[in-house]
Every structure is written in C-alpha cells, then in structure tokens.
Design a protein around this motif. Sequence first.
Motif, PDB file in Angstrom:
ATOM      1  N   GLU A 181      61.948  32.732  42.383  1.00 16.75           N
ATOM      2  CA  GLU A 181      60.801  33.461  41.860  1.00 16.75           C
ATOM      3  C   GLU A 181      59.770  32.542  41.224  1.00 16.75           C
ATOM      4  O   GLU A 181      60.111  31.531  40.614  1.00 16.75           O
ATOM      5  CB  GLU A 181      61.269  34.471  40.810  1.00 16.75           C
ATOM      6  CG  GLU A 181      61.856  35.678  41.479  1.00 16.75           C
ATOM      7  CD  GLU A 181      62.176  36.806  40.519  1.00 16.75           C
ATOM      8  OE1 GLU A 181      62.026  36.643  39.298  1.00 16.75           O
ATOM      9  OE2 GLU A 181      62.589  37.854  41.023  1.00 16.75           O
ATOM     10  N   THR A 185      54.995  38.485  39.365  1.00 17.18           N
ATOM     11  CA  THR A 185      56.130  37.747  39.915  1.00 17.18           C
ATOM     12  C   THR A 185      56.029  37.718  41.429  1.00 17.18           C
ATOM     13  O   THR A 185      55.841  38.757  42.062  1.00 17.18           O
ATOM     14  CB  THR A 185      57.455  38.424  39.504  1.00 17.18           C
ATOM     15  OG1 THR A 185      57.447  38.555  38.085  1.00 17.18           O
ATOM     16  CG2 THR A 185      58.649  37.584  39.908  1.00 17.18           C
ATOM     17  N   GLU A 201      56.795  33.005  38.500  1.00 21.93           N
ATOM     18  CA  GLU A 201      56.260  33.972  37.550  1.00 21.93           C
ATOM     19  C   GLU A 201      54.942  33.437  36.992  1.00 21.93           C
ATOM     20  O   GLU A 201      54.874  32.279  36.569  1.00 21.93           O
ATOM     21  CB  GLU A 201      57.277  34.174  36.421  1.00 21.93           C
ATOM     22  CG  GLU A 201      56.850  35.247  35.473  1.00 21.93           C
ATOM     23  CD  GLU A 201      58.003  36.184  35.119  1.00 21.93           C
ATOM     24  OE1 GLU A 201      58.827  36.470  35.997  1.00 21.93           O
ATOM     25  OE2 GLU A 201      58.044  36.599  33.953  1.00 21.93           O
ATOM     26  N   SER A 209      57.839  36.173  45.022  1.00 18.59           N
ATOM     27  CA  SER A 209      59.110  35.666  45.514  1.00 18.59           C
ATOM     28  C   SER A 209      58.869  34.722  46.676  1.00 18.59           C
ATOM     29  O   SER A 209      58.063  35.023  47.544  1.00 18.59           O
ATOM     30  CB  SER A 209      59.911  36.853  46.020  1.00 18.59           C
ATOM     31  OG  SER A 209      61.130  36.867  45.386  1.00 18.59           O
TER      32      SER A 209
END
Length: 386
Positions: free
Chosen positions: A17, A4, A19, A6
């Motif tokens: 986010e 993940t 992912e 950011s």
Amino acid sequence: MNQTLSVKLKETAREYEIEIGHDSLKTIGVWARRCLSKSTKKVVLISNAKVFRLYGEAVKKSFEDAGFEVLVWLMKDGERHKNFRSLETALKFFSEKKLTRTDSVVALGGGVVGDLAGFAAAIYLRGIAFLQIPTTLLSMIDSSVGGKTAVNSAFGKNLIGAFHQPKGVLIDVETLKTLPRRELTAGFCEAVKQSALSGADLFNQTARFLENYSPKFFKKHFSDEKFLSELKNLVAANIAFKAEIVAGDEQENVSRTDAKSRKILNFGHTVGHALEKVTGYKRFKHGEAVGYGILAAGEIANNIGIFGKNELKSLNDVIGLVGKLPSTDNIEIKEIIEAFEFDKKSIDKTLQWILLREIGKPEIVNNEKISTEILQKSLNKVLKSR
Ligand SMILES: NC(=O)c1ccc[n+]([C@@H]2O[C@H](COP(=O)([O-])OP(=O)(O)OC[C@H]3O[C@@H](n4cnc5c(N)ncnc54)[C@H](O)[C@@H]3O)[C@@H](O)[C@H]2O)c1
Ligand SMILES: [Zn+2]
C-alpha cells in the motif's frame, strides 16, 4: 483525508500500500505496524542529517509508540554519497545492531536515501523488509514507487542495484513545505513527464495545478485545505500512473517496446542524462535536466512528423510553469549527441528514443529513424533559443 493506493505486482504476485496524507508522520508507527510482520521488533531508520533534523524525531517517536525499537543511521546528504562506501557502512550498522530477517529498514528522505536504504535492505541477509517515507516530490511520485534500488559506482549511475519492493510507502505531502524551490521544480519536471505519458486527464490536472500554485510561492499555500487536497490528488494520480506501468512490467523487460512498457518512463531522459553528463553532474538537478529532455523529445517528435504543433505547444507551456531551469549556456550540442552513446538505455548498441505521438500516446523509436540533422535542429531550438 488520507488516500490509499494499492500496488499489485503481477509478476511476483506481491501487493503493497501507498498511503498519501498530510500531517501524518506522527501516526506513522501505527501504519508501519500494519505493513510489517507482527514479529518485527527492530527498525533501522535511514535518513540524512538535514531531513532527520526536520522530521526524524517525530517519525522515531511514532515508531517507538507502536512498539518498535528504533535505531537511527544517517548517511551524508547528496547524490555522490549514494555509493558503495555508504552502502557498506549501512550494512555494517545492520550487522553490529544484529538485525535479523524479521527486522526492517525505513527510508526517510528523498530518492538518494530511498535508493541506498532500499538496496541495503535488498541485500542484507539476502533481503529484509523496508518501508519508504519519501520527503521530496520526486521521490513521492517516482523513486519510491516501483522497487528499483541502486547505488552509483565507477560503472555508471544506478547500474548496481536490485529490484526490491517496499512493504509500504507513506507520503506526508506536508514535508514538501520545507523542500527547496529547485527540488520542487525538479520533481514537477518528472510529474510533467508522467502526465504527458499518461494522457489528457493527468496532463490537464498537472497544468491546472501549476497554474494555480507556482513552485515559486509553494510554501504559503500549506495552510489552505484546497491546496493540500489538490496536492494529494496530484501525487496520488502520478503514483497510480507509475504503479500501473510498473505492475505490468516489474523488471523492465528489455524486449518490450509497447506503450505500456516500463521503458516509456525514460521519456525526456536521453537528453536529460546527456545534459547531466556533459555538465559533470553539477549544473542541473536530475529533474531539471529531464525538463529540457522533455522539451527536446517534443521537438524531435515534431520534426520527424509524429507529434503535432499544438500538442508540442501544450507540452512546452507546462514545462514553462515548473519554475526556472538552469541556463544551457556553453553546452555544445555535438557533445550532447556524443553523450547519447553512453546512455544506459542503449540496447545492443541501438539507442531507443521515447517520443510522443500525442499526449498519452508514447512511442519507442529507434535512433536510426532520427537523422543527426534532426537531432541538431531540435537540440538547437531547445538549448540555444531559450
Ligand atoms: N529508484 C527509482 O526508481 C528512481 C527513480 C527516479 C530517481 N531515482 C533516484 O533518486 C535520486 C534523486 O532523488 P531526489 O530528487 O529526491 O534527491 P535527494 O534525495 O538528493 O533530495 C534532494 C535534496 O532535498 C533534501 N530534502 C529531502 N527532503 C526534504 C524536505 N522535505 N525538506 C527539505 N529538504 C529535503 C535532501 O536532503 C537533498 O539535499 C537520484 O539518486 C535518482 O537516481 C530513483
Ligand atoms: Zn528521472
């Protein structure tokens, strides 16, 4: 293992986010629930028939399992459908389905779907939430990160659009298994672009990855855990690089000319756009044209004395690993030079070149500093002697 990342945007103080996983579409609804507001009931899933056939039902079911009502709107496949007409049809669909400000758009597909869906979300009711599920390499590492959304029009490619950041981006690298070879090569050209701008670490990582896993035989590696892990790492490192640039210059400030300005992401694009234009947007995928653009930028930088021979060779070698690029036969160098004039990065009629001083050290150079002879010599080397 999923990764993940950011994205923290300084100008608008927003954060979302990204992912990166594999085999993660079937749980995507749970992730979407985390990204969207609790009051979100409806989502419009935008895709095209080709991608929806491959991944649409799994995504739809997962969203439904997470409690969303899913409405599907499919656009036609191809760059030429990223236009006002498709946009209007999408907006009409939102309106007919009575989407409200708390509902969301979900883009499932490559950059064409992402750009159109994102723009529709940006302007419907002055902006509703959207999520990106990019399924091409280019859209994973480039177009889904950064919040640029757009359509093409009579005024030019991507000139009508908006900055609209997604609420989240979910990447399942396994979707690349079905991506056609040329699309992979095009995506890797943009990966080489980012890695050359970023520095030795990402550049060497990209080179090693391409040496080990040629795009030509990509599909057969998907059962190999090591490959999947390296692919995820490469995608993540590319995104981290782009996210850092975007975070510091969200809206591409035109007056900035430093090595961290968003403008540098146009490395390889001046010649790339010109090649696309002179061939009527038919011969090259965008990324393939950028592949040649990177080679040309390397030659120009070397010919004006700022970029050394060894570094130029490394750059050329990595482009040599991305897969076959279309031929440049019957392309007139004079026409390419004329096409630079139309490049949208021309600011106050001064074309700015993104060149390299070293791998990881981009420099913005005004066109006046580059003679026509150098342009001709560099383009000749790249386009006529391959
Ligand atoms: N917003 C930005 O910052 C930004 C940055 C770079 C590029 N772009 C835009 O992105 C677009 C190009 O995106 P692209 O290269 O992803 O092209 P694309 O969206 O046209 O996708 C390429 C092809 O692959 C198919 N496809 C997608 N995923 C697949 C999969 N997993 N398996 C099989 N086929 C699949 C698509 O249907 C299409 O035919 C351009 O319009 C460009 O302007 C935007
Ligand atoms: Zn590009």
